[in-house]
Write a protein that holds these residues in place. Structure first.
Motif, short mmCIF file in Angstrom:
data_model
loop_
_atom_site.label_atom_id
_atom_site.label_comp_id
_atom_site.label_asym_id
_atom_site.label_seq_id
_atom_site.Cartn_x
_atom_site.Cartn_y
_atom_site.Cartn_z
N THR A 22 0.83 -1.56 0.10
CA THR A 22 0.01 0.05 0.01
C THR A 22 0.61 1.62 -0.28
OG1 THR A 22 -1.35 -1.25 1.38
CG2 THR A 22 -1.96 1.29 1.00
N ALA A 23 1.96 1.66 1.14
CA ALA A 23 2.59 2.51 0.92
C ALA A 23 3.52 2.87 -0.42
CB ALA A 23 3.92 2.12 2.01
N ARG A 24 3.79 1.69 -0.75
CA ARG A 24 4.47 2.04 -2.42
C ARG A 24 3.14 2.72 -3.20
NH1 ARG A 24 7.32 -4.25 -3.28
NH2 ARG A 24 9.45 -4.17 -1.83
N VAL A 31 10.76 3.25 -3.35
CA VAL A 31 10.15 1.60 -2.42
C VAL A 31 11.05 2.15 -1.11
CG1 VAL A 31 11.60 0.00 -1.53
CG2 VAL A 31 10.61 0.46 -4.25
N HIS A 32 12.13 3.59 -0.65
CA HIS A 32 12.32 3.84 0.12
C HIS A 32 11.56 4.51 0.79
CE1 HIS A 32 16.16 2.00 -1.39
NE2 HIS A 32 15.75 2.10 -2.41
N TRP A 33 11.08 5.38 0.12
CA TRP A 33 9.80 6.47 0.82
C TRP A 33 8.63 5.63 1.32
CZ3 TRP A 33 6.08 10.19 -1.75
CH2 TRP A 33 5.64 11.19 -0.63
N ALA A 34 8.78 4.65 0.56
CA ALA A 34 7.44 3.66 1.10
C ALA A 34 7.96 2.66 2.39
CB ALA A 34 6.61 2.18 -0.13
N GLU A 35 9.27 2.87 2.19
CA GLU A 35 9.94 1.74 3.34
C GLU A 35 9.23 3.08 4.85
OE1 GLU A 35 11.07 -1.09 5.06
OE2 GLU A 35 11.31 -2.26 2.47
N ASP A 36 9.38 4.57 4.90
CA ASP A 36 9.79 5.47 5.75
C ASP A 36 8.52 5.32 6.93
OD1 ASP A 36 12.65 5.83 5.59
OD2 ASP A 36 12.20 7.73 4.31
N LEU A 37 7.20 5.58 5.62
CA LEU A 37 6.23 5.36 6.02
C LEU A 37 5.31 4.46 6.84
CD1 LEU A 37 4.59 6.21 1.89
CD2 LEU A 37 4.95 8.00 4.16
N VAL A 38 6.53 2.81 6.06
CA VAL A 38 5.68 1.61 7.13
C VAL A 38 6.05 1.54 8.69
CG1 VAL A 38 5.48 -0.47 7.30
CG2 VAL A 38 4.92 0.12 4.17
N VAL A 40 7.27 4.77 10.65
CA VAL A 40 6.92 5.26 10.86
C VAL A 40 5.40 4.86 11.57
CG1 VAL A 40 5.34 7.70 10.87
CG2 VAL A 40 7.85 7.44 9.75
N ALA A 41 4.24 4.26 10.81
CA ALA A 41 3.14 4.23 10.85
C ALA A 41 3.41 2.76 12.29
CB ALA A 41 2.68 3.44 9.88
N LEU A 42 4.13 1.32 11.78
CA LEU A 42 4.58 1.17 12.87
C LEU A 42 4.71 0.99 14.39
CD1 LEU A 42 6.45 -2.08 10.70
CD2 LEU A 42 3.72 -2.08 11.67
N THR A 43 5.47 3.17 14.17
CA THR A 43 6.16 2.52 15.29
C THR A 43 5.25 3.69 16.42
OG1 THR A 43 8.09 3.60 14.41
CG2 THR A 43 8.01 4.78 16.58
N LYS A 44 4.06 4.51 15.33
CA LYS A 44 3.05 4.83 15.84
C LYS A 44 2.14 3.50 16.35
CE LYS A 44 3.51 8.78 13.27
NZ LYS A 44 2.85 10.08 12.51
N LEU A 45 2.28 2.73 15.80
CA LEU A 45 1.28 1.73 16.05
C LEU A 45 1.72 0.54 17.91
CD1 LEU A 45 -1.34 0.06 15.33
CD2 LEU A 45 -0.16 -1.54 14.03
N PHE A 70 1.09 9.48 5.35
CA PHE A 70 1.84 10.12 4.03
C PHE A 70 0.98 11.16 3.77
CE2 PHE A 70 -0.56 9.91 -0.08
CZ PHE A 70 0.08 10.41 -0.93
N LEU A 71 -0.32 11.72 3.86
CA LEU A 71 -1.12 12.87 3.62
C LEU A 71 -0.17 13.89 4.60
CD1 LEU A 71 -4.46 11.34 3.96
CD2 LEU A 71 -3.73 12.09 1.95
N ASP A 72 0.17 13.64 5.83
CA ASP A 72 1.15 14.83 6.47
C ASP A 72 2.40 14.80 5.93
OD1 ASP A 72 -1.12 14.94 8.73
OD2 ASP A 72 -0.04 13.48 9.43
#
Length: 170
Positions: A22-24, A31-38, A40-45, A70-72
């Motif tokens: 989904t992030a990709r 790919v690298h931005w997608a990894e960053d998004l995931v 951050v999301a997992l850290t917040k989770l 992603f939107l932020d």
């Protein structure tokens, strides 16, 4: 390792691949931005893991965090994205039947405004219904419908222009 950590690790092992796909798409193939998004999301989770597991809505909560992250990105003008210095081949490419089709779709997604891109990814790649997409994005169902309509019209136009350009070059 605590039971909480083991439970979280089990969740991540089962759902990280889906989140990364989904992030990709949200990141238009970066790919690298997608990894960053995931990440951050997992850290917040993880921070809210005890509460989330009691409510048993971890997947939906994680998806919402991912979309909001992603939107932020656009709201954080002070944040500078890193520039790559060379090609890295540490991630597998997204599966597609025709590589040119995959590239053109990612290019078209990249040209959409972020909210429209998020709606397209959630609705048509994530296969969420309008109601769920609205919940994940924190907006009304009408907004999801209008953003999807605008996005699809823009995508049609861009793909049509791309196809015409290819025909002219042949």
């Amino acid at each position: 390792m605590s039971d909480r950590d083991a439970d979280f690790l089990e969740y991540v092992s089962a759902h990280r691949g889906r989140m990364l796909r989904t992030a990709r798409l949200l990141a238009s193939g970066d790919v690298h931005w997608a990894e960053d998004l995931v990440q951050v999301a997992l850290t917040k989770l993880y921070v809210h893991w005890a509460k989330v597991r009691r409510e048993d809505g971890a997947a939906r909560y994680a998806d919402r965090i991912l979309v909001n992250t992603f939107l932020d990105e656009r709201r954080r003008m002070w944040r500078q994205r890193e520039a790559t210095t060379g090609e890295l081949h540490d991630a597998e490419p997204m599966p597609a039947q025709d590589p040119t089709e995959r590239l053109s779709m990612l290019e078209v997604l990249a040209k959409l405004p972020r909210r429209q891109r998020a709606v397209v990814v959630l609705r048509y790649f994530g296969d969420f219904d309008v109601h769920t997409t609205a919940q994940l994005m924190g907006c009304s169902e009408g907004t999801v419908k209008s953003q999807a309509s605008r996005a699809l019209a823009t995508m049609r136009d861009l793909l049509h222009e791309s196809h015409q350009t290819l025909e002219m070059l042949r």
